[in-house]
Design a protein around this motif. Structure first.
Motif, PDB file in Angstrom:
ATOM      1  N   THR A 110       0.590  -1.330   0.039  1.00 27.56           N
ATOM      2  CA  THR A 110      -0.115   0.278  -0.001  1.00 27.56           C
ATOM      3  C   THR A 110       0.832   1.603  -0.161  1.00 27.56           C
ATOM      4  OG1 THR A 110      -1.789   1.131   1.309  1.00 27.56           O
ATOM      5  CG2 THR A 110      -0.481   0.025   2.620  1.00 27.56           C
ATOM      6  N   ASP A 111      -0.104   2.522  -0.739  1.00 24.91           N
ATOM      7  CA  ASP A 111       0.819   3.455  -0.260  1.00 24.91           C
ATOM      8  C   ASP A 111       0.841   4.199   0.790  1.00 24.91           C
ATOM      9  OD1 ASP A 111      -1.181   4.738  -1.188  1.00 24.91           O
ATOM     10  OD2 ASP A 111      -1.125   5.451  -2.903  1.00 24.91           O
ATOM     11  N   TYR A 112      -0.008   3.708   2.023  1.00 26.47           N
ATOM     12  CA  TYR A 112      -0.750   4.401   2.866  1.00 26.47           C
ATOM     13  C   TYR A 112       0.355   5.126   3.251  1.00 26.47           C
ATOM     14  CZ  TYR A 112      -3.246   5.303   7.176  1.00 26.47           C
ATOM     15  OH  TYR A 112      -3.704   6.027   8.296  1.00 26.47           O
ATOM     16  N   ASN A 132     -13.513  -2.268  -1.738  1.00 24.38           N
ATOM     17  CA  ASN A 132     -13.832  -3.281  -2.027  1.00 24.38           C
ATOM     18  C   ASN A 132     -12.558  -4.412  -3.330  1.00 24.38           C
ATOM     19  OD1 ASN A 132     -15.135  -3.662  -0.050  1.00 24.38           O
ATOM     20  ND2 ASN A 132     -17.100  -3.801  -0.945  1.00 24.38           N
ATOM     21  N   PRO A 133     -11.762  -5.132  -3.909  1.00 23.37           N
ATOM     22  CA  PRO A 133     -10.979  -5.411  -4.595  1.00 23.37           C
ATOM     23  C   PRO A 133     -12.334  -6.261  -4.758  1.00 23.37           C
ATOM     24  CG  PRO A 133     -10.404  -6.947  -2.763  1.00 23.37           C
ATOM     25  CD  PRO A 133     -11.018  -5.531  -2.149  1.00 23.37           C
ATOM     26  N   GLY A 134     -11.637  -6.977  -6.866  1.00 23.77           N
ATOM     27  CA  GLY A 134     -13.444  -7.960  -7.415  1.00 23.77           C
ATOM     28  C   GLY A 134     -12.489  -9.420  -6.606  1.00 23.77           C
ATOM     29  N   HIS A 135     -11.704  -9.093  -5.516  1.00 21.65           N
ATOM     30  CA  HIS A 135     -11.629 -10.927  -4.781  1.00 21.65           C
ATOM     31  C   HIS A 135     -12.507 -10.764  -3.837  1.00 21.65           C
ATOM     32  CE1 HIS A 135      -8.958  -9.566  -2.251  1.00 21.65           C
ATOM     33  NE2 HIS A 135      -8.211  -8.912  -3.242  1.00 21.65           N
ATOM     34  N   HIS A 136     -13.107  -9.101  -3.526  1.00 21.92           N
ATOM     35  CA  HIS A 136     -13.433  -9.705  -1.972  1.00 21.92           C
ATOM     36  C   HIS A 136     -14.298  -8.676  -1.905  1.00 21.92           C
ATOM     37  CE1 HIS A 136     -14.298 -10.143   2.034  1.00 21.92           C
ATOM     38  NE2 HIS A 136     -14.258  -9.057   2.322  1.00 21.92           N
ATOM     39  N   GLY A 137     -15.441  -8.604  -3.240  1.00 18.69           N
ATOM     40  CA  GLY A 137     -16.808  -7.728  -3.687  1.00 18.69           C
ATOM     41  C   GLY A 137     -17.674  -7.453  -2.467  1.00 18.69           C
ATOM     42  N   ARG A 138     -18.180  -7.954  -1.998  1.00 21.37           N
ATOM     43  CA  ARG A 138     -18.726  -8.326  -0.965  1.00 21.37           C
ATOM     44  C   ARG A 138     -18.317  -7.068   0.480  1.00 21.37           C
ATOM     45  NH1 ARG A 138     -21.649 -13.772   1.209  1.00 21.37           N
ATOM     46  NH2 ARG A 138     -19.111 -14.142   2.017  1.00 21.37           N
ATOM     47  N   GLY A 139     -17.060  -6.855   0.463  1.00 23.65           N
ATOM     48  CA  GLY A 139     -16.250  -6.333   1.796  1.00 23.65           C
ATOM     49  C   GLY A 139     -16.427  -6.816   2.973  1.00 23.65           C
ATOM     50  N   ASP A 140     -16.677  -6.443   4.130  1.00 24.13           N
ATOM     51  CA  ASP A 140     -16.178  -6.410   5.668  1.00 24.13           C
ATOM     52  C   ASP A 140     -17.160  -5.538   6.658  1.00 24.13           C
ATOM     53  OD1 ASP A 140     -14.332  -8.582   4.762  1.00 24.13           O
ATOM     54  OD2 ASP A 140     -12.859  -6.981   4.750  1.00 24.13           O
ATOM     55  N   PHE A 141     -16.705  -4.079   6.190  1.00 27.39           N
ATOM     56  CA  PHE A 141     -17.603  -2.969   7.413  1.00 27.39           C
ATOM     57  C   PHE A 141     -17.495  -1.966   6.613  1.00 27.39           C
ATOM     58  CE2 PHE A 141     -13.586  -5.218   9.337  1.00 27.39           C
ATOM     59  CZ  PHE A 141     -14.243  -5.976   9.982  1.00 27.39           C
ATOM     60  N   ARG A 200      -8.346   6.659   0.270  1.00 24.70           N
ATOM     61  CA  ARG A 200      -8.150   6.251  -1.317  1.00 24.70           C
ATOM     62  C   ARG A 200      -7.493   6.029  -1.923  1.00 24.70           C
ATOM     63  NH1 ARG A 200     -12.387   8.950   1.133  1.00 24.70           N
ATOM     64  NH2 ARG A 200     -14.486   8.415   0.155  1.00 24.70           N
ATOM     65  N   GLY A 201      -6.122   6.059  -1.673  1.00 21.38           N
ATOM     66  CA  GLY A 201      -5.178   5.238  -2.085  1.00 21.38           C
ATOM     67  C   GLY A 201      -4.570   3.741  -2.944  1.00 21.38           C
ATOM     68  N   GLN A 202      -3.558   3.256  -2.854  1.00 18.92           N
ATOM     69  CA  GLN A 202      -3.117   1.976  -3.315  1.00 18.92           C
ATOM     70  C   GLN A 202      -3.096   1.237  -2.188  1.00 18.92           C
ATOM     71  OE1 GLN A 202       0.439   3.464  -5.934  1.00 18.92           O
ATOM     72  NE2 GLN A 202      -0.775   3.279  -7.508  1.00 18.92           N
ATOM     73  N   TRP A 203      -3.712  -0.277  -2.362  1.00 22.90           N
ATOM     74  CA  TRP A 203      -3.335  -1.373  -1.710  1.00 22.90           C
ATOM     75  C   TRP A 203      -4.028  -2.815  -2.501  1.00 22.90           C
ATOM     76  CZ3 TRP A 203      -7.116  -4.674  -0.425  1.00 22.90           C
ATOM     77  CH2 TRP A 203      -7.004  -5.535   0.714  1.00 22.90           C
ATOM     78  N   VAL A 204      -2.994  -3.292  -2.349  1.00 23.44           N
ATOM     79  CA  VAL A 204      -3.245  -4.849  -3.198  1.00 23.44           C
ATOM     80  C   VAL A 204      -3.129  -6.434  -1.930  1.00 23.44           C
ATOM     81  CG1 VAL A 204      -2.444  -6.449  -4.665  1.00 23.44           C
ATOM     82  CG2 VAL A 204      -1.848  -3.830  -5.041  1.00 23.44           C
ATOM     83  N   ASP A 205      -4.477  -6.489  -1.520  1.00 22.35           N
ATOM     84  CA  ASP A 205      -3.389  -8.180  -0.884  1.00 22.35           C
ATOM     85  C   ASP A 205      -2.789  -8.845  -1.996  1.00 22.35           C
ATOM     86  OD1 ASP A 205      -3.792 -10.105   0.369  1.00 22.35           O
ATOM     87  OD2 ASP A 205      -6.176 -10.493   0.264  1.00 22.35           O
ATOM     88  N   VAL A 206      -2.050  -9.090  -1.335  1.00 17.30           N
ATOM     89  CA  VAL A 206      -1.219  -9.773  -2.665  1.00 17.30           C
ATOM     90  C   VAL A 206      -0.327 -11.448  -1.823  1.00 17.30           C
ATOM     91  CG1 VAL A 206       1.675 -10.252  -3.020  1.00 17.30           C
ATOM     92  CG2 VAL A 206       0.757  -7.840  -2.510  1.00 17.30           C
ATOM     93  N   GLY A 207      -2.106 -12.335  -1.707  1.00 25.56           N
ATOM     94  CA  GLY A 207      -2.049 -12.849  -2.120  1.00 25.56           C
ATOM     95  C   GLY A 207      -1.930 -14.392  -2.862  1.00 25.56           C
ATOM     96  N   ALA A 215       0.449  -5.553  -7.803  1.00 29.64           N
ATOM     97  CA  ALA A 215       1.879  -4.293  -6.766  1.00 29.64           C
ATOM     98  C   ALA A 215       2.990  -4.152  -7.915  1.00 29.64           C
ATOM     99  CB  ALA A 215       1.967  -5.877  -6.011  1.00 29.64           C
ATOM    100  N   GLU A 216       3.743  -4.836  -8.258  1.00 33.96           N
ATOM    101  CA  GLU A 216       4.658  -5.056  -8.937  1.00 33.96           C
ATOM    102  C   GLU A 216       4.532  -4.430 -10.391  1.00 33.96           C
ATOM    103  OE1 GLU A 216       6.448  -8.513 -10.833  1.00 33.96           O
ATOM    104  OE2 GLU A 216       7.449  -9.095  -9.007  1.00 33.96           O
ATOM    105  N   ARG A 217       2.666  -3.586 -10.250  1.00 30.95           N
ATOM    106  CA  ARG A 217       2.930  -3.178 -12.086  1.00 30.95           C
ATOM    107  C   ARG A 217       2.727  -1.673 -11.608  1.00 30.95           C
ATOM    108  NH1 ARG A 217      -1.800  -0.773 -13.136  1.00 30.95           N
ATOM    109  NH2 ARG A 217      -3.198  -2.138 -11.350  1.00 30.95           N
ATOM    110  N   LEU A 218       1.760  -1.545 -10.168  1.00 30.48           N
ATOM    111  CA  LEU A 218       1.479   0.024  -9.420  1.00 30.48           C
ATOM    112  C   LEU A 218       2.706   0.686  -9.054  1.00 30.48           C
ATOM    113  CD1 LEU A 218      -1.552  -1.124  -7.306  1.00 30.48           C
ATOM    114  CD2 LEU A 218      -1.439   0.740  -9.401  1.00 30.48           C
ATOM    115  N   ILE A 219       3.990  -0.441  -8.220  1.00 33.06           N
ATOM    116  CA  ILE A 219       4.844  -0.190  -8.145  1.00 33.06           C
ATOM    117  C   ILE A 219       5.937   0.541  -8.989  1.00 33.06           C
ATOM    118  CG2 ILE A 219       7.309  -0.527  -6.385  1.00 33.06           C
ATOM    119  CD1 ILE A 219       5.831  -2.668  -5.451  1.00 33.06           C
ATOM    120  N   GLY A 220       5.722  -0.184 -10.680  1.00 32.10           N
ATOM    121  CA  GLY A 220       6.235   0.010 -11.446  1.00 32.10           C
ATOM    122  C   GLY A 220       5.452   1.972 -11.960  1.00 32.10           C
ATOM    123  N   GLU A 221       4.613   1.795 -11.721  1.00 27.56           N
ATOM    124  CA  GLU A 221       4.074   3.346 -12.538  1.00 27.56           C
ATOM    125  C   GLU A 221       4.757   4.201 -11.709  1.00 27.56           C
ATOM    126  OE1 GLU A 221      -0.377   2.524 -12.379  1.00 27.56           O
ATOM    127  OE2 GLU A 221       0.075   1.300 -13.873  1.00 27.56           O
TER     128      GLU A 221
END
Length: 223
Positions: A110-112, A132-141, A200-207, A215-221
């Motif tokens: 993340t860039d937090y 919510n990322p695409g792999h966790h569309g329902r979210g949590d809270f 609202r910035g960048q965040w990736v669950d590297v799972g 994540a590599e693409r975002l870091i490269g950008e």
């Protein structure tokens, strides 16, 4: 303020990369994943970090050492077997002390700006939520003003980023052993003891391997 990085998972969805390398040490754009957190923590004014580990944990200690190369002091909480999120934190509490501490999942990027969390939570916990990322569309809270409540799949539900500020009092009454953090957070939410914010910035669950590539693409950008 101290910080804790959770690094005890086996990273089974990242095999074969994690068969011989713990997930926190997997290279992402040429740098071990956990080092992004360490450098960001140091930049945010944190000086003391606790890292728990289990799977291939000695590699983490051998690579990071005492943390001086990052301007940090690192201590380790070794787990003979994984204690899940809550149990791992509970075991490490003697190293973290009596004051609120910053908690970070070791397998996110993340860039937090961690300097934003250097204040006591308004209650027992303060959570950083993300879209919510695409792999966790329902979210949590959900966020209701500054309060965090259980999502119940309602509109506006967000995903817990794995970044939080916790008061050790959240673990009052817990016993040593394996247990999850989420039930403790939901109990505190029901009591109005959890605040939050929307990053609202960048965040990736590297799972997975696909998300590692993201994540590599975002870091490269950003380079």
């Amino acid at each position: 303020m101290k910080a804790m990085i959770l690094a005890a998972g086996k990273g089974e969805r990242m095999r074969p990369l994690t068969l011989h390398t713990p997930k926190p040490l997997l290279p992402v754009a040429g740098q071990p994943l956990i080092e992004y957190h360490l450098r960001a923590l140091a930049a945010g004014g944190i000086r003391e970090v606790v890292i728990n580990h289990a799977w291939l944990g000695q590699q983490i200690e051998d690579h990071l050492g005492d943390g001086s190369q990052f301007g940090l002091s690192i201590r380790y909480s070794a787990e003979g077997e994984p204690l899940e999120t809550g149990g791992g934190i509970f075991k490490a509490l003697p190293l973290l002390g009596a004051e609120p501490f910053l908690l970070i999942n070791g397998d996110v990027w993340t860039d937090y700006d961690f300097s934003r969390l250097q204040a006591a939570p308004k209650g027992l916990a303060h959570l950083v939520l993300v879209d919510n990322p695409g792999h966790h569309g329902r979210g949590d809270f959900r966020l209701l003003g500054e309060q965090v409540v259980d999502g119940d799949e309602a509109p506006g539900t967000l995903t817990f980023s794995g970044i939080s500020l916790l008061d050790p009092a959240l673990f009052a009454g817990c016993q040593a052993g394996a247990f999850k953090l989420a039930p403790l957070l939901r109990k505190a939410m029901a009591e109005g003891q959890v605040s939050g914010e929307h990053h609202r910035g960048q965040w990736v669950d590297v799972g997975t391997l696909e998300r590692l590539a993201e994540a590599e693409r975002l870091i490269g950008e950003r380079a």
